[in-house]
Motif scaffolding. Structure first.
Motif, PDB file in Angstrom:
ATOM      1  N   VAL A  43       1.192   1.290  -4.725  1.00  0.00           N
ATOM      2  CA  VAL A  43       0.114   0.794  -3.865  1.00  0.00           C
ATOM      3  C   VAL A  43      -1.204   0.753  -4.631  1.00  0.00           C
ATOM      4  O   VAL A  43      -1.990  -0.190  -4.501  1.00  0.00           O
ATOM      5  CB  VAL A  43      -0.013   1.669  -2.599  1.00  0.00           C
ATOM      6  CG1 VAL A  43      -1.215   1.242  -1.761  1.00  0.00           C
ATOM      7  CG2 VAL A  43       1.261   1.572  -1.762  1.00  0.00           C
ATOM      8  N   GLY A  44      -1.454   1.776  -5.436  1.00  0.00           N
ATOM      9  CA  GLY A  44      -2.694   1.829  -6.197  1.00  0.00           C
ATOM     10  C   GLY A  44      -2.823   0.681  -7.184  1.00  0.00           C
ATOM     11  O   GLY A  44      -3.896   0.083  -7.333  1.00  0.00           O
ATOM     12  N   ALA A  45      -1.721   0.366  -7.876  1.00  0.00           N
ATOM     13  CA  ALA A  45      -1.747  -0.744  -8.822  1.00  0.00           C
ATOM     14  C   ALA A  45      -2.004  -2.064  -8.101  1.00  0.00           C
ATOM     15  O   ALA A  45      -2.813  -2.889  -8.549  1.00  0.00           O
ATOM     16  CB  ALA A  45      -0.423  -0.803  -9.586  1.00  0.00           C
ATOM     17  N   LEU A  46      -1.333  -2.273  -6.969  1.00  0.00           N
ATOM     18  CA  LEU A  46      -1.541  -3.494  -6.188  1.00  0.00           C
ATOM     19  C   LEU A  46      -2.966  -3.566  -5.651  1.00  0.00           C
ATOM     20  O   LEU A  46      -3.574  -4.649  -5.590  1.00  0.00           O
ATOM     21  CB  LEU A  46      -0.538  -3.554  -5.040  1.00  0.00           C
ATOM     22  CG  LEU A  46       0.924  -3.817  -5.442  1.00  0.00           C
ATOM     23  CD1 LEU A  46       1.845  -3.596  -4.252  1.00  0.00           C
ATOM     24  CD2 LEU A  46       1.081  -5.232  -5.986  1.00  0.00           C
TER      25      LEU A  46
ATOM     26  N   ILE B  95     -14.477  -0.687   1.293  1.00  0.00           N
ATOM     27  CA  ILE B  95     -14.739   0.696   1.686  1.00  0.00           C
ATOM     28  C   ILE B  95     -15.171   0.760   3.149  1.00  0.00           C
ATOM     29  O   ILE B  95     -14.809   1.704   3.868  1.00  0.00           O
ATOM     30  CB  ILE B  95     -15.780   1.329   0.743  1.00  0.00           C
ATOM     31  CG1 ILE B  95     -15.123   1.622  -0.606  1.00  0.00           C
ATOM     32  CG2 ILE B  95     -16.366   2.609   1.342  1.00  0.00           C
ATOM     33  CD1 ILE B  95     -16.049   2.159  -1.659  1.00  0.00           C
ATOM     34  N   LEU B  96     -15.931  -0.226   3.618  1.00  0.00           N
ATOM     35  CA  LEU B  96     -16.275  -0.288   5.042  1.00  0.00           C
ATOM     36  C   LEU B  96     -15.017  -0.338   5.894  1.00  0.00           C
ATOM     37  O   LEU B  96     -14.854   0.452   6.838  1.00  0.00           O
ATOM     38  CB  LEU B  96     -17.138  -1.515   5.318  1.00  0.00           C
ATOM     39  CG  LEU B  96     -17.355  -1.870   6.796  1.00  0.00           C
ATOM     40  CD1 LEU B  96     -18.099  -0.752   7.520  1.00  0.00           C
ATOM     41  CD2 LEU B  96     -18.089  -3.194   6.931  1.00  0.00           C
TER      42      LEU B  96
ATOM     43  N   ALA C 181      -7.433  -5.946   4.492  1.00  0.00           N
ATOM     44  CA  ALA C 181      -6.115  -5.496   4.037  1.00  0.00           C
ATOM     45  C   ALA C 181      -6.238  -4.558   2.839  1.00  0.00           C
ATOM     46  O   ALA C 181      -5.541  -3.529   2.755  1.00  0.00           O
ATOM     47  CB  ALA C 181      -5.246  -6.696   3.679  1.00  0.00           C
ATOM     48  N   ILE C 182      -7.139  -4.881   1.913  1.00  0.00           N
ATOM     49  CA  ILE C 182      -7.357  -4.016   0.745  1.00  0.00           C
ATOM     50  C   ILE C 182      -7.877  -2.651   1.178  1.00  0.00           C
ATOM     51  O   ILE C 182      -7.447  -1.612   0.677  1.00  0.00           O
ATOM     52  CB  ILE C 182      -8.333  -4.691  -0.235  1.00  0.00           C
ATOM     53  CG1 ILE C 182      -7.671  -5.909  -0.890  1.00  0.00           C
ATOM     54  CG2 ILE C 182      -8.793  -3.704  -1.313  1.00  0.00           C
ATOM     55  CD1 ILE C 182      -8.615  -6.758  -1.718  1.00  0.00           C
TER      56      ILE C 182
ATOM     57  N   VAL D  38      -7.601   2.185   0.540  1.00  0.00           N
ATOM     58  CA  VAL D  38      -8.411   3.363   0.872  1.00  0.00           C
ATOM     59  C   VAL D  38      -7.661   4.248   1.870  1.00  0.00           C
ATOM     60  O   VAL D  38      -7.295   5.387   1.555  1.00  0.00           O
ATOM     61  CB  VAL D  38      -9.797   2.967   1.431  1.00  0.00           C
ATOM     62  CG1 VAL D  38     -10.577   4.201   1.859  1.00  0.00           C
ATOM     63  CG2 VAL D  38     -10.584   2.181   0.381  1.00  0.00           C
ATOM     64  N   THR D  39      -7.411   3.718   3.068  1.00  0.00           N
ATOM     65  CA  THR D  39      -6.815   4.542   4.125  1.00  0.00           C
ATOM     66  C   THR D  39      -5.416   5.012   3.761  1.00  0.00           C
ATOM     67  O   THR D  39      -5.151   6.223   3.662  1.00  0.00           O
ATOM     68  CB  THR D  39      -6.767   3.758   5.448  1.00  0.00           C
ATOM     69  OG1 THR D  39      -8.053   3.195   5.709  1.00  0.00           O
ATOM     70  CG2 THR D  39      -6.382   4.684   6.588  1.00  0.00           C
TER      71      THR D  39
END
Length: 300
Positions: A167-170, A192-193, A73-74, A79-80
């Protein structure tokens, strides 16, 4: 903050400067690579590095099934989705708007959401230093001459840019509980994977458009810089330092990014630096120094 915390603050400044300079470095590659493909190369090529390094340093690479779902989920959102939102926010609004709305609210949301993820303290010094840093980063961005335009034609891009901050903060905060169980290296490797796997379908139509035989040294340097410095080194250092001094304090150091981007534009493309931007950088630096001398440590 102790001596180690000063090193952590220096690490955060270093990473933010690397990310800021990447605005200039990546511009060298944008005429050759589609943004989605370039983003996938940045993250996808780091996956072997992360897992080889993880195996060498820690002797194993695994995580629990529950942690894998959390990291999936992260990766999807941090990332995406985040990188796509950044690209399209730049496309549908001005660069000044995108920079201000992407960067300025991020630490504020991190402070607001932090109690849901970790027990972090807010001090008067942090509030005062953060306020000075916000004023400084606003002057750096707005003082560039492009100006801020909140007209209706930029509504979609502005909304996306503002969403990036949320989203970035979360995304940052969601990593904190996992880093109590796993190292920053292991957490970074796995999200990252997953983020790269979710990015890949978005690049299917882009591979054939690249003249791979005609790639220049500048293209190669841009990819190398993004893979090694902006992702492998940056994510490990940032997550490690963020965990030690807290997400709330750490995210204010993101304000170094636009200042570094302005400096990269001057050094690489001879872009003009105004007195307002210099004043903003000094104000921001003063705020970050004030934050870094806060003696209230993060509560675990």
């Amino acid at each position: 903050m102790g001596k180690q915390s000063y090193w952590d603050a220096a690490g955060l400044v270093f990473v933010a400067a690397v990310w800021g300079a990447n605005f200039g470095v990546s511009r060298l590659a944008m005429d050759t690579f589609d943004p989605a493909l370039f983003t996938f190369l940045r993250f996808g090529l780091t996956v072997p590095f992360f897992f080889i390094l993880l195996r060498l340093r820690e002797g194993s690479v695994g995580v629990s099934p529950k942690a894998a779902l959390q990291l999936m989920a992260i990766g999807l959102f941090g990332v995406t989705a985040l990188e796509i939102a950044v690209m399209y926010s730049i496309k549908y609004t001005t660069l000044a708007n995108a920079s201000l709305l992407n960067v300025a609210p991020w630490p504020i949301f991190a402070a607001l959401f932090a109690p849901f993820f970790a027990r972090e303290t807010m001090s008067r010094r942090l509030v005062a230093g953060g306020a000075a840093a916000i004023v400084g980063v606003t002057l750096v961005i707005v003082g560039g001459g492009e100006g801020i335009d909140f007209s209706s034609q930029h509504m979609i891009g502005n909304a996306l840019a503002f969403g990036v901050s949320i989203v970035g903060a979360l995304f940052n905060l969601a990593c904190m509980p996992l880093m109590k169980r796993y190292s920053a290296l292991r957490v970074s490797a796995w999200f990252i994977l997953f983020g790269s796997l979710f990015l890949f379908p978005l690049t299917i139509g882009s591979w054939g458009k690249v003249d791979w035989a005609g790639l220049t040294a500048a293209n190669g340097f841009a990819v190398f810089y993004n893979v090694v410095f902006c992702t492998v080194v940056a994510f490990i250092v940032w997550n490690r330092c963020m965990f030690r001094i807290g997400a709330t304090r750490s995210n204010f150091f993101r304000y170094v990014v636009p200042a570094a981007a302005v400096a990269a534009g001057y050094l690489m493309f001879r872009e003009t630096i105004t007195l307002w931007q210099v004043a903003g950088a000094l104000c921001m630096a003063a705020g970050l120094v004030w934050i870094s001398t806060d003696k209230k440590a993060r509560a675990d």
